[in-house]
Design a protein around this motif. Sequence first.
Motif, PDB file in Angstrom:
ATOM      1  N   GLU A 556      93.041  49.461 100.221  1.00  0.00           N
ATOM      2  CA  GLU A 556      92.589  49.837  98.890  1.00  0.00           C
ATOM      3  C   GLU A 556      92.007  48.602  98.211  1.00  0.00           C
ATOM      4  OE1 GLU A 556      95.835  51.543  96.804  1.00  0.00           O
ATOM      5  OE2 GLU A 556      96.241  53.057  98.355  1.00  0.00           O
ATOM      6  N   THR A 557      90.909  48.766  97.532  1.00  0.00           N
ATOM      7  CA  THR A 557      90.151  47.619  97.001  1.00  0.00           C
ATOM      8  C   THR A 557      91.020  46.640  96.232  1.00  0.00           C
ATOM      9  OG1 THR A 557      88.175  49.004  96.843  1.00  0.00           O
ATOM     10  CG2 THR A 557      88.181  46.944  95.596  1.00  0.00           C
ATOM     11  N   GLU A 558      91.843  47.168  95.321  1.00  0.00           N
ATOM     12  CA  GLU A 558      92.659  46.276  94.495  1.00  0.00           C
ATOM     13  C   GLU A 558      93.672  45.510  95.328  1.00  0.00           C
ATOM     14  OE1 GLU A 558      94.427  48.327  91.246  1.00  0.00           O
ATOM     15  OE2 GLU A 558      92.510  48.865  90.312  1.00  0.00           O
ATOM     16  N   LYS A 559      94.325  46.224  96.262  1.00  0.00           N
ATOM     17  CA  LYS A 559      95.351  45.561  97.076  1.00  0.00           C
ATOM     18  C   LYS A 559      94.714  44.593  98.070  1.00  0.00           C
ATOM     19  CE  LYS A 559      99.180  48.819  96.713  1.00  0.00           C
ATOM     20  NZ  LYS A 559      99.954  47.863  95.905  1.00  0.00           N
ATOM     21  N   LEU A 560      93.509  44.931  98.572  1.00  0.00           N
ATOM     22  CA  LEU A 560      92.819  44.030  99.488  1.00  0.00           C
ATOM     23  C   LEU A 560      92.478  42.730  98.777  1.00  0.00           C
ATOM     24  CD1 LEU A 560      91.686  44.022 102.429  1.00  0.00           C
ATOM     25  CD2 LEU A 560      89.476  44.643 101.445  1.00  0.00           C
ATOM     26  N   ASP A 561      91.985  42.843  97.558  1.00  0.00           N
ATOM     27  CA  ASP A 561      91.677  41.635  96.782  1.00  0.00           C
ATOM     28  C   ASP A 561      92.947  40.847  96.489  1.00  0.00           C
ATOM     29  OD1 ASP A 561      89.008  42.261  96.743  1.00  0.00           O
ATOM     30  OD2 ASP A 561      89.057  43.224  94.773  1.00  0.00           O
ATOM     31  N   GLU A 562      94.018  41.573  96.162  1.00  0.00           N
ATOM     32  CA  GLU A 562      95.285  40.910  95.861  1.00  0.00           C
ATOM     33  C   GLU A 562      95.799  40.154  97.084  1.00  0.00           C
ATOM     34  OE1 GLU A 562      99.869  42.085  94.429  1.00  0.00           O
ATOM     35  OE2 GLU A 562      98.305  43.639  94.626  1.00  0.00           O
ATOM     36  N   PHE A 563      95.714  40.813  98.246  1.00  0.00           N
ATOM     37  CA  PHE A 563      96.200  40.177  99.473  1.00  0.00           C
ATOM     38  C   PHE A 563      95.355  38.947  99.798  1.00  0.00           C
ATOM     39  CE2 PHE A 563      96.182  39.363 103.984  1.00  0.00           C
ATOM     40  CZ  PHE A 563      97.513  39.476 104.352  1.00  0.00           C
ATOM     41  N   ARG A 564      94.025  39.088  99.720  1.00  0.00           N
ATOM     42  CA  ARG A 564      93.144  37.975 100.067  1.00  0.00           C
ATOM     43  C   ARG A 564      93.359  36.798  99.116  1.00  0.00           C
ATOM     44  NH1 ARG A 564      88.783  40.432  99.496  1.00  0.00           N
ATOM     45  NH2 ARG A 564      88.282  41.056 101.646  1.00  0.00           N
ATOM     46  N   ASN A 565      93.488  37.093  97.827  1.00  0.00           N
ATOM     47  CA  ASN A 565      93.711  36.020  96.857  1.00  0.00           C
ATOM     48  C   ASN A 565      95.037  35.306  97.105  1.00  0.00           C
ATOM     49  OD1 ASN A 565      91.290  36.561  95.593  1.00  0.00           O
ATOM     50  ND2 ASN A 565      92.198  37.823  93.973  1.00  0.00           N
ATOM     51  N   ARG A 566      96.052  36.069  97.451  1.00  0.00           N
ATOM     52  CA  ARG A 566      97.357  35.457  97.731  1.00  0.00           C
ATOM     53  C   ARG A 566      97.265  34.568  98.972  1.00  0.00           C
ATOM     54  NH1 ARG A 566     102.732  36.194  96.485  1.00  0.00           N
ATOM     55  NH2 ARG A 566     104.204  35.773  98.189  1.00  0.00           N
ATOM     56  N   PHE A 567      96.566  35.071  99.983  1.00  0.00           N
ATOM     57  CA  PHE A 567      96.388  34.287 101.209  1.00  0.00           C
ATOM     58  C   PHE A 567      95.664  32.976 100.895  1.00  0.00           C
ATOM     59  CE2 PHE A 567      93.037  33.205 104.311  1.00  0.00           C
ATOM     60  CZ  PHE A 567      93.833  32.614 105.270  1.00  0.00           C
ATOM     61  N   LEU A 568      94.570  33.051 100.134  1.00  0.00           N
ATOM     62  CA  LEU A 568      93.797  31.854  99.832  1.00  0.00           C
ATOM     63  C   LEU A 568      94.594  30.875  98.970  1.00  0.00           C
ATOM     64  CD1 LEU A 568      90.341  33.534  99.144  1.00  0.00           C
ATOM     65  CD2 LEU A 568      90.914  32.031 101.065  1.00  0.00           C
ATOM     66  N   LEU A 570      97.972  30.576  98.875  1.00  0.00           N
ATOM     67  CA  LEU A 570      99.039  29.955  99.663  1.00  0.00           C
ATOM     68  C   LEU A 570      98.487  29.055 100.760  1.00  0.00           C
ATOM     69  CD1 LEU A 570     101.637  32.857  99.962  1.00  0.00           C
ATOM     70  CD2 LEU A 570     101.684  30.861  98.455  1.00  0.00           C
ATOM     71  N   SER A 571      97.326  29.416 101.318  1.00  0.00           N
ATOM     72  CA  SER A 571      96.731  28.545 102.331  1.00  0.00           C
ATOM     73  C   SER A 571      96.275  27.244 101.703  1.00  0.00           C
ATOM     74  CB  SER A 571      95.562  29.241 103.024  1.00  0.00           C
ATOM     75  OG  SER A 571      94.528  29.535 102.108  1.00  0.00           O
ATOM     76  N   GLY A 572      95.853  27.315 100.415  1.00  0.00           N
ATOM     77  CA  GLY A 572      95.492  26.101  99.712  1.00  0.00           C
ATOM     78  C   GLY A 572      96.686  25.195  99.516  1.00  0.00           C
ATOM     79  N   LEU A 573      97.830  25.800  99.213  1.00  0.00           N
ATOM     80  CA  LEU A 573      99.051  25.010  99.075  1.00  0.00           C
ATOM     81  C   LEU A 573      99.430  24.368 100.404  1.00  0.00           C
ATOM     82  CD1 LEU A 573     101.231  27.376  96.845  1.00  0.00           C
ATOM     83  CD2 LEU A 573     100.032  25.294  96.151  1.00  0.00           C
ATOM     84  N   ASN A 574      99.234  25.125 101.497  1.00  0.00           N
ATOM     85  CA  ASN A 574      99.519  24.562 102.813  1.00  0.00           C
ATOM     86  C   ASN A 574      98.617  23.371 103.109  1.00  0.00           C
ATOM     87  OD1 ASN A 574     101.510  26.418 103.344  1.00  0.00           O
ATOM     88  ND2 ASN A 574     100.171  27.813 104.493  1.00  0.00           N
ATOM     89  N   SER A 575      97.355  23.466 102.632  1.00  0.00           N
ATOM     90  CA  SER A 575      96.408  22.373 102.848  1.00  0.00           C
ATOM     91  C   SER A 575      96.870  21.122 102.115  1.00  0.00           C
ATOM     92  CB  SER A 575      95.012  22.773 102.374  1.00  0.00           C
ATOM     93  OG  SER A 575      94.541  23.868 103.110  1.00  0.00           O
ATOM     94  N   ASP A 576      97.378  21.337 100.902  1.00  0.00           N
ATOM     95  CA  ASP A 576      97.880  20.201 100.144  1.00  0.00           C
ATOM     96  C   ASP A 576      99.067  19.567 100.853  1.00  0.00           C
ATOM     97  OD1 ASP A 576      95.956  20.664  98.259  1.00  0.00           O
ATOM     98  OD2 ASP A 576      97.274  21.827  96.919  1.00  0.00           O
ATOM     99  N   GLN A 577      99.936  20.423 101.414  1.00  0.00           N
ATOM    100  CA  GLN A 577     101.089  19.908 102.144  1.00  0.00           C
ATOM    101  C   GLN A 577     100.645  19.140 103.377  1.00  0.00           C
ATOM    102  OE1 GLN A 577     103.338  23.425 102.922  1.00  0.00           O
ATOM    103  NE2 GLN A 577     104.406  23.371 100.950  1.00  0.00           N
ATOM    104  N   ALA A 578      99.600  19.675 104.059  1.00  0.00           N
ATOM    105  CA  ALA A 578      99.107  19.009 105.260  1.00  0.00           C
ATOM    106  C   ALA A 578      98.549  17.631 104.917  1.00  0.00           C
ATOM    107  CB  ALA A 578      98.026  19.861 105.925  1.00  0.00           C
TER     108      ALA A 578
END
Length: 591
Positions: A556-568, A570-578
């Motif tokens: 569903e459009t809203e949940k897809l955007d929500e999931f993608r934004n959450r992924f981006l 948290l992946s950004g936080l992982n990048s900072d940790q790296a």
Amino acid sequence: MTFSPYVLGTGIAGWNFLDRTRVQQQQIFEKSPILDRAVQDFTQKIEGIQSSDQLLDDYNVLKVALGAFGLDEDINNRAFIKKVLDSDLSEPTSFANRLNDNRYLGLAQTFGFGGETGPQLPSSSVEKPYANVASPEDLLSNQTLLNQALDDFGLKKYAGNEFFLMRVLESDTTDPASFVNRLSDSKLADFANAFQFNQPPEYTSSMEALVGEFSAMNDGNGPATADELLENEDLLAAVVESFDLEYTNTIFLKRMLESNPYDPNSPVNQQEDPRYLAMSRAFGFGISDINSFTSPEELLAQPLLLEDALEQFNLSNPGEQYIRDVLESDLSDPNSFVNQPSNLAFYDFAEAFQNEWPSAPSRMQVLASEVGGKLAGYEQPQQFVFDFDAFEAGLDVFNISERELDFDVMIKAFESDLSSEISYANLHRDPNLKAMAHAFAFNPGGSDHTYPAGFAQEIADLYKDRNFEIAIGESDPNMRLALSLERELQSIADAGGSEDAHWFGIIGSPPLKSMFETALGLPASFGQLDVDRQVNEMKERAQTSFGTTHPADLLETEKLDEFRNRFLLLSGLNSDQAANGFSDPIFTLFQ
């Protein structure tokens, strides 16, 4: 100068820029001479690719094929890809079905070199993970697949009772008195019917159908009468197709079947088409009963029947008068004709005629006995032709004299392209030989590997999409994953199945698995857990984070955007940790 796609910013801001500019960037990117040439080369050549070896031998076509599934890194792994492409997907233990990465299964299903279904569009190639289970044993021995299947039908409470499930799956759902139809839980009948393990066999040739349906009647002895044959629709259809009969009115066929093929005045011998005579001889319903004969003259009046009678005792025909003297001999008189030392070979023949003639199997019974378990093993006509007993039984059924037939003639007929009107078999003067060649169908002709409409375009589009993602990933690996999210998740949803089946599909897709592990905040060691435990943990965290446990809801459009934004995020936080000394496996996924 080649255009390189780009992203301004990182994380959610970078995605928003990419989302706005993707169409324009990709249009420019696809005009790249190298990419355009690869796509054109694939489109022009794919129709001529009829085997896995041909695909592997054409580097440019293979590059597009693998690239469309994100398998570019395997371009030089020829032996491995050949095993994938040649996998028999109907066999649950085949190579492609055993790989954890479902991209390989998608490749094998799409090109279809290893099975009889042939190529299919990538958009329709994904199946339920248990769709190729061939028997109850295959399903019950794979606990993961069994759990998925039971969950589909709301039957998880039966998961530990394999004996009960075996009886359910082996039940004939068309029989009201069968085990599963006597149970109160109707979902069990739906479960058994979905797998249809007790369904009629699928035949690959009319001869296979003829032998199979014949052997299924009367403990392998076939129909006892013409009426029994005509009442069995499947056997009747196999007879009509095997003997290539044109006029199939059942009243007419009954008359032909019950005619005496050895009587020159019988109805079947008045037909111009010799295939009806071959059919009549093969089943033998109208053949005279020698036990009813009261004199040698009745047997001598039917020369062909006499030949068969002599053959039962491995005797050759010494002439009418000799046969008459043998059959009229007094068996108890040591001086009678048949009791002379030179004539003793005919003693059993005379005794059978005077007392009780032994029953002999019909030509169809002999053929079914000889080839019943061998048909699938005859991959080349030479294997059948030089299996002398089986070949002779086949010739007998089609009323073809082996004395007049050169082996090379039959091999040439079997090998000819049956789809061509001018092939050797189709132009042969003997309709029975033509019928036999079609019945065994060693070379049905035509291309079994016909690509469906739109095949080249779908592969090309996938290849271009993935190349654009690769180019984006060179500057931001997380953006590459974000671009692939909807396509990868949609392929899991298109596979159908239960909620758990979708989660198993996610675990089998490296890009999705990585994105879900990141978006759900799962540790790097998560993949070491038992797969069922991984599913349960992902479901719990998905419920907490997105309010659903079903992956399909995330489309569903809203949940897809929500999931993608959450992924981006948290992946950004992982990048900072790296950057501060930590690492995350997400960045090595596509390297």
